[in-house]
Design a protein around this motif. Sequence first.
Motif, short mmCIF file in Angstrom:
data_model
loop_
_atom_site.label_atom_id
_atom_site.label_comp_id
_atom_site.label_asym_id
_atom_site.label_seq_id
_atom_site.Cartn_x
_atom_site.Cartn_y
_atom_site.Cartn_z
N VAL A 199 0.85 -1.20 0.00
CA VAL A 199 0.00 0.00 0.00
C VAL A 199 0.88 1.25 0.00
O VAL A 199 0.69 2.16 -0.80
CB VAL A 199 -0.94 0.01 1.21
N TYR A 211 -5.13 0.35 -3.24
CA TYR A 211 -6.43 0.14 -2.62
C TYR A 211 -6.73 -1.36 -2.54
O TYR A 211 -7.25 -1.85 -1.53
CB TYR A 211 -7.51 0.86 -3.43
N SER A 224 -4.88 -2.81 0.27
CA SER A 224 -5.44 -2.38 1.56
C SER A 224 -6.68 -3.19 1.92
O SER A 224 -6.92 -3.46 3.10
CB SER A 224 -5.79 -0.88 1.52
N ARG A 225 -7.44 -3.59 0.92
CA ARG A 225 -8.64 -4.40 1.19
C ARG A 225 -8.26 -5.79 1.70
O ARG A 225 -8.95 -6.36 2.54
CB ARG A 225 -9.48 -4.52 -0.09
N LEU A 260 -7.24 -5.34 5.24
CA LEU A 260 -8.44 -5.08 6.04
C LEU A 260 -9.20 -6.36 6.31
O LEU A 260 -9.73 -6.57 7.41
CB LEU A 260 -9.33 -4.07 5.29
N SER A 305 -8.95 -6.36 10.51
CA SER A 305 -9.77 -5.14 10.54
C SER A 305 -9.78 -4.48 11.91
O SER A 305 -10.22 -3.33 12.04
CB SER A 305 -11.21 -5.47 10.13
N ARG A 361 -6.65 0.04 9.52
CA ARG A 361 -7.78 0.91 9.19
C ARG A 361 -7.28 2.24 8.64
O ARG A 361 -7.87 2.81 7.70
CB ARG A 361 -8.65 1.14 10.44
N ALA A 402 -6.04 1.67 5.09
CA ALA A 402 -7.21 1.51 4.22
C ALA A 402 -7.87 2.85 3.95
O ALA A 402 -8.36 3.11 2.84
CB ALA A 402 -8.21 0.54 4.85
N GLU A 423 -13.06 4.73 7.63
CA GLU A 423 -11.84 4.07 8.10
C GLU A 423 -11.05 4.96 9.06
O GLU A 423 -10.51 4.50 10.07
CB GLU A 423 -10.97 3.65 6.91
N GLU A 473 -9.84 -8.23 -4.71
CA GLU A 473 -10.42 -7.26 -3.79
C GLU A 473 -11.55 -7.94 -3.01
O GLU A 473 -12.51 -8.46 -3.58
CB GLU A 473 -10.97 -6.05 -4.53
N ASP A 480 -15.20 -5.87 2.72
CA ASP A 480 -15.32 -5.99 4.17
C ASP A 480 -16.66 -5.43 4.59
O ASP A 480 -16.93 -4.26 4.45
CB ASP A 480 -14.18 -5.21 4.83
N SER A 489 -16.63 -2.50 7.00
CA SER A 489 -16.15 -1.25 6.43
C SER A 489 -17.19 -0.62 5.54
O SER A 489 -17.41 0.58 5.55
CB SER A 489 -14.86 -1.50 5.62
#
Length: 255
Positions: free
Chosen positions: A18, A30, A33-34, A37, A41, A47, A50, A66, A243, A246, A249
């Motif tokens: 990231v 991104y 980051s998912r 997460l 999480s 967070r 993300a 986030e 991807e 979440d 989120s």
Amino acid sequence: MSLPKTLADDVARNLVMVARLIDEDPEQAYGYSRIALRLASRVAAVREAAGFAAYATQKYAEALAEFRASRRMTGSVDLWPVMADCERGLGRPERAMDMAGGPEVQKLDKAGQVEMRLVAAGARRDMGQIDAAIVTLQGPELASSSVHSWTPRLRYAYADALLEAGREDEAREWFGKALEADKDGATDASDRLAELDGVEFVDAMGEDDEQSAVVEAPGAAEQDDEDDGVEEYYDADDEEIEEVEDDDSEDSAKA
């Protein structure tokens, strides 16, 4: 919150990606980051990462959710300015202005307070209050001859606001001051100065020149023929980033 070593290593690898990609390829950042997460999480750093990845891809509602989650976990106010900027991105400059006057601003360090001032000035401009934006940017930090990491951006924002107000001579002066402080190329102050001075950059090499500049090396044709018989190998382990949504989120982003 501590994680098992194997899981912690997986999360760390995704967070490194990231950080590495967020400027040059925010969409891919991104995606990483998912994954982080999904794996962790309940870790504040995840967070926050993300949030910045979503912010870089202009997913402001998700980014704000986030950042709020990270702040709840840590109690820190460091993300306050970027949270306010998310409100701007969502078309709510009035909320950004309310945050700029909140008690949290007094808890920020100098860099954070300058960042909050930049966000507040942007919110003023969003509301068509250009003169108020100019006043918002004025202060001892702007007048100081000392150069800090935030100095180029502060001077640049001030110059840009002056230009919008029709104060071209003053804008030119402050774009110049921004350029003097901008050793890392954080702004395009040099380009803005050139525009004000009527300078146009023209590619010195025309299309015909580019074509004539390509000269085939002796034996290149024969080499190409030889290469046709060479089998190419690829890494079979290449994988695409998946991807993973979440649920927590997404629900918070909608709130």
